[in-house]
Structure formats: structure tokens, C-alpha cells
Design a protein around this motif. Structure first.
Motif, PDB file in Angstrom:
ATOM      1  N   ASP A 106       0.802  -1.228   0.000  1.00 57.81           N
ATOM      2  CA  ASP A 106       0.000   0.000   0.000  1.00 57.81           C
ATOM      3  C   ASP A 106       0.831   1.273   0.000  1.00 57.81           C
ATOM      4  O   ASP A 106       0.292   2.358  -0.229  1.00 57.81           O
ATOM      5  N   LEU A 107       2.115   1.143   0.264  1.00 60.96           N
ATOM      6  CA  LEU A 107       2.928   2.337   0.479  1.00 60.96           C
ATOM      7  C   LEU A 107       2.947   3.310  -0.707  1.00 60.96           C
ATOM      8  O   LEU A 107       2.843   4.525  -0.508  1.00 60.96           O
ATOM      9  N   PRO A 108       3.076   2.860  -1.959  1.00 55.91           N
ATOM     10  CA  PRO A 108       3.129   3.828  -3.059  1.00 55.91           C
ATOM     11  C   PRO A 108       1.923   4.768  -3.117  1.00 55.91           C
ATOM     12  O   PRO A 108       2.068   5.947  -3.448  1.00 55.91           O
ATOM     13  N   ARG A 109       0.725   4.268  -2.798  1.00 51.77           N
ATOM     14  CA  ARG A 109      -0.447   5.146  -2.850  1.00 51.77           C
ATOM     15  C   ARG A 109      -0.588   6.005  -1.593  1.00 51.77           C
ATOM     16  O   ARG A 109      -1.292   7.009  -1.600  1.00 51.77           O
ATOM     17  N   LEU A 110       0.106   5.640  -0.511  1.00 46.50           N
ATOM     18  CA  LEU A 110       0.016   6.409   0.722  1.00 46.50           C
ATOM     19  C   LEU A 110       0.915   7.641   0.699  1.00 46.50           C
ATOM     20  O   LEU A 110       0.619   8.646   1.334  1.00 46.50           O
ATOM     21  N   LEU A 111       2.001   7.548  -0.055  1.00 47.54           N
ATOM     22  CA  LEU A 111       2.964   8.639  -0.108  1.00 47.54           C
ATOM     23  C   LEU A 111       2.596   9.685  -1.152  1.00 47.54           C
ATOM     24  O   LEU A 111       2.154   9.349  -2.252  1.00 47.54           O
ATOM     25  N   ASN A 112       2.811  10.940  -0.788  1.00 45.21           N
ATOM     26  CA  ASN A 112       2.751  11.997  -1.788  1.00 45.21           C
ATOM     27  C   ASN A 112       3.899  11.808  -2.774  1.00 45.21           C
ATOM     28  O   ASN A 112       4.892  11.139  -2.478  1.00 45.21           O
ATOM     29  N   LEU A 113       3.775  12.410  -3.954  1.00 43.09           N
ATOM     30  CA  LEU A 113       4.879  12.359  -4.915  1.00 43.09           C
ATOM     31  C   LEU A 113       6.122  12.961  -4.276  1.00 43.09           C
ATOM     32  O   LEU A 113       6.085  14.071  -3.740  1.00 43.09           O
ATOM     33  N   GLY A 114       7.210  12.229  -4.334  1.00 41.26           N
ATOM     34  CA  GLY A 114       8.444  12.699  -3.712  1.00 41.26           C
ATOM     35  C   GLY A 114       8.485  12.489  -2.214  1.00 41.26           C
ATOM     36  O   GLY A 114       9.456  12.883  -1.563  1.00 41.26           O
ATOM     37  N   GLY A 115       7.455  11.861  -1.649  1.00 37.63           N
ATOM     38  CA  GLY A 115       7.412  11.618  -0.211  1.00 37.63           C
ATOM     39  C   GLY A 115       8.430  10.570   0.227  1.00 37.63           C
ATOM     40  O   GLY A 115       8.883   9.746  -0.575  1.00 37.63           O
ATOM     41  N   THR A 116       8.780  10.609   1.490  1.00 37.91           N
ATOM     42  CA  THR A 116       9.830   9.744   2.043  1.00 37.91           C
ATOM     43  C   THR A 116       9.235   8.627   2.892  1.00 37.91           C
ATOM     44  O   THR A 116       8.259   8.837   3.608  1.00 37.91           O
ATOM     45  N   PHE A 117       9.831   7.445   2.807  1.00 43.08           N
ATOM     46  CA  PHE A 117       9.496   6.368   3.734  1.00 43.08           C
ATOM     47  C   PHE A 117      10.761   5.959   4.471  1.00 43.08           C
ATOM     48  O   PHE A 117      11.878   6.116   3.966  1.00 43.08           O
ATOM     49  N   ALA A 118      10.591   5.457   5.681  1.00 45.63           N
ATOM     50  CA  ALA A 118      11.733   4.986   6.469  1.00 45.63           C
ATOM     51  C   ALA A 118      11.274   3.835   7.351  1.00 45.63           C
ATOM     52  O   ALA A 118      10.276   3.954   8.065  1.00 45.63           O
ATOM     53  N   PHE A 119      12.005   2.722   7.288  1.00 44.01           N
ATOM     54  CA  PHE A 119      11.688   1.521   8.063  1.00 44.01           C
ATOM     55  C   PHE A 119      12.881   1.150   8.929  1.00 44.01           C
ATOM     56  O   PHE A 119      14.020   1.156   8.462  1.00 44.01           O
ATOM     57  N   GLU A 120      12.616   0.759  10.152  1.00 44.22           N
ATOM     58  CA  GLU A 120      13.658   0.071  10.915  1.00 44.22           C
ATOM     59  C   GLU A 120      13.679  -1.388  10.470  1.00 44.22           C
ATOM     60  O   GLU A 120      12.628  -1.978  10.204  1.00 44.22           O
ATOM     61  N   VAL A 121      14.882  -1.963  10.391  1.00 42.10           N
ATOM     62  CA  VAL A 121      15.019  -3.361   9.971  1.00 42.10           C
ATOM     63  C   VAL A 121      15.958  -4.084  10.923  1.00 42.10           C
ATOM     64  O   VAL A 121      16.764  -3.472  11.632  1.00 42.10           O
ATOM     65  N   GLY A 122      15.863  -5.406  10.926  1.00 46.64           N
ATOM     66  CA  GLY A 122      16.743  -6.218  11.743  1.00 46.64           C
ATOM     67  C   GLY A 122      18.097  -6.426  11.078  1.00 46.64           C
ATOM     68  O   GLY A 122      18.291  -6.131   9.896  1.00 46.64           O
ATOM     69  N   GLN A 123      19.021  -6.952  11.858  1.00 49.95           N
ATOM     70  CA  GLN A 123      20.366  -7.189  11.340  1.00 49.95           C
ATOM     71  C   GLN A 123      20.326  -8.132  10.141  1.00 49.95           C
ATOM     72  O   GLN A 123      19.706  -9.187  10.183  1.00 49.95           O
ATOM     73  N   GLY A 124      20.954  -7.706   9.041  1.00 48.32           N
ATOM     74  CA  GLY A 124      21.039  -8.525   7.842  1.00 48.32           C
ATOM     75  C   GLY A 124      19.836  -8.447   6.932  1.00 48.32           C
ATOM     76  O   GLY A 124      19.794  -9.124   5.903  1.00 48.32           O
TER      77      GLY A 124
END
Length: 283
Positions: A229-247
């Protein structure tokens, strides 16, 4: 039984050492402060103060909980994050210092003087979204979580910080039923591989909500759901950021790019682990 502040602190420290607690000195001091109703200054300036039977019993009750490996933050009902303290309980993850890197990434993408909208998927205690809003007075935010209990904690924290007028909280399945229009979307989703849960520290495996930890067979289930769903949630040029686990950074980047998003070099935490995957929606 008779005890002074310093002898009570010493006794609790020794109990925690025998229980294998990693930070017995700091933990025992905080338990004494909470149970006896004293401050750090009291311990320093009046270490020989006599404790009442009620104070001794209250401290002993807290020490027993910590000996069983219940997290200190859950015992105290609060945890420090960013520049403030949050209420926490067993319904939410205790915020970790490395998650502050996710906040920093979001703040880099938000102009201080512009009205902006932030979406936090899997808000938990509210730590990430509230930290962002505390630094960007013109920003507003939406927080989604599947847990009603977690939403209640986030709402209490938003009210405590005076940010409740800029936060909308709702129950949901990631971004599935959420309308778009966001400048930044952040998430610290569950990313532990299911079979690894039992091997986590007792404080985590026994006491923190598995709903917020279990990332499925490969640890990536939540990212797949979010990226659908993320592409439709973001404005054009909008930023996403996720925390991820090691590796996991490279795999999450591949998933994001397959969803049509542009990614950048992941940010490293203080241990040198690629901790934050981020990028933008094509403008």
C-alpha cells in the motif's frame, strides 16, 4: 528487618547480580527509588536514612519482578526515548535507542517551517511519531495499530505530551484501509524470524508482545504488507523509512524497489548495523 538506603540498594543489587541481570547497579538504584519513594539525590546525600517496613516491602516486591526478568521499563511503567519519557506496559514494545535513527531520518525529510503529514504504521507506544511531532510543530500525524491496547498507550502518551490535537490514532491492518496524502511514512514493524523468538533475551521473549516482534518465517512479512500500500500512501516525492533487523536491509530494499520506490544507502546504527532503510516515492 532494619535497612538504610545504601544497604537496601546493596541488597537489591546483589539479588539482581545472582539473577543474571545485565545492569544490576543501575536497575537496583531505580527499583529502590521507585519502591521507597526516594530520589537519586537522597541516595547520594542521605545514604544512611532508615527505611520503613513498608518501603522495604515495596522495594522487595519490585526486585522480585526484576529477578524474574520482567523488563525494568514495564516495572516502572515508563521508558526514556528521544528527549522525553513515555508510559509503557506489556502491550507495547519498549522503545530502543537505535530506533531514534528512524526519527532522525524522518526529521531530515520534513522542513521545520512547513505543514506536513506523517503516517506511523504500527505505532505501539507512540514513540516514533510523537518524537517527530515534538520537533516539527507544524506537522500532524496518523498512527495505525492492530492492537487496541497499544493505541490506548499511544493516546495516553500523546495527551501527556500535549500532542493529542495533532495526532489521529486508529485501529487498522497496516496501511490497507488508510487514505494517502503523506509526506513521510515510518514504521518499526515486527521483524524477528518466528523460529528465533524463543531464543531472545527473557525480558523480550517472555514479556514483550509477540504481535510486535514476530515477522513471520523470514522476518519480512510486515514489510511485504506495508509495501503493498505504500506507493499510494505517499505523496509524490514523499519519504518512507523503516527500521530493519540485522542482515535484512538489502532484502527490504529489494522489496521496496519492486514496489516502485527509490531507495538510498541504508543508515547504520552505532554498532555499524544497517538499521534504517529509506527512500522516496518517484516525483
Amino acid at each position: 528487618m532494619s535497612a538504610t538506603l545504601v544497604s537496601l540498594w546493596t541488597e537489591v543489587r546483589q539479588r539482581l547480580e545472582r539473577a543474571g541481570i545485565e545492569s544490576p547497579v543501575a536497575d537496583s538504584r531505580l527499583l529502590v527509588e521507585a519502591g521507597a519513594g526516594v530520589t537519586r539525590l537522597d541516595i547520594i546525600t542521605d545514604p544512611r536514612r532508615r527505611m520503613s517496613a513498608d518501603q522495604i516491602a515495596a522495594v522487595a516486591a519490585l526486585a522480585r519482578r526484576r529477578e524474574k526478568r520482567e523488563p525494568l521499563a514495564q516495572i516502572l511503567g515508563r521508558a526514556h526515548f528521544w528527549t522525553f519519557e513515555l508510559a509503557v506496559n506489556s502491550s507495547v514494545l519498549i522503545p530502543r535507542p537505535e530506533t531514534e535513527l528512524l526519527v532522525e531520518t524522518a526529521l531530515d525529510a520534513l522542513a521545520p517551517g512547513a505543514p506536513t503529514r506523517v503516517l506511523d504504521l504500527g505505532i505501539g507506544s507512540g514513540a516514533i511519531l510523537l518524537a517527530i511531532l515534538s520537533e516539527r510543530p507544524l506537522a500532524s500525524g496518523v498512527g495505525i495499530d492492530v492492537s487496541e491496547d497499544a493505541l490506548a498507550v499511544a493516546q495516553a502518551n500523546a495527551t501527556m505530551m500535549g500532542l493529542d490535537q495533532r495526532v489521529l490514532l486508529r485501529r487498522g491492518d497496516w496501511g490497507r484501509e488508510q487514505e494517502g496524502g503523506f509526506d513521510v511514512v515510518v514504521s518499526n514493524p515486527p521483524y524477528i524470524v518466528t523460529q528465533d523468538l524463543a531464543g531472545l533475551q527473557p525480558e523480550v521473549a517472555r514479556f514483550e508482545p509477540h504481535l510486535a516482534l514476530d515477522g513471520g518465517a523470514d522476518g519480512l512479512s510486515a514489510y511485504r504488507a506495508i509495501l503493498a500500500d505504500l506507493p499510494r500512501l505517499l505523496n509524490l516525492g514523499g519519504t518512507f523509512a523503516f527500521e530493519v533487523g540485522q542482515g535484512q536491509a538489502d532484502e527490504v530494499r529489494v522489496l521496496a524497489e519492486r514496489a516502485g520506490l527509490a531507495t538510498e544507502t541504508p543508515k547504520l546504527d552505532l554498532s555499524g548495523i544497517a538499521r534504517v532503510v529509506f527512500g522516496r516515492s518517484p516525483s
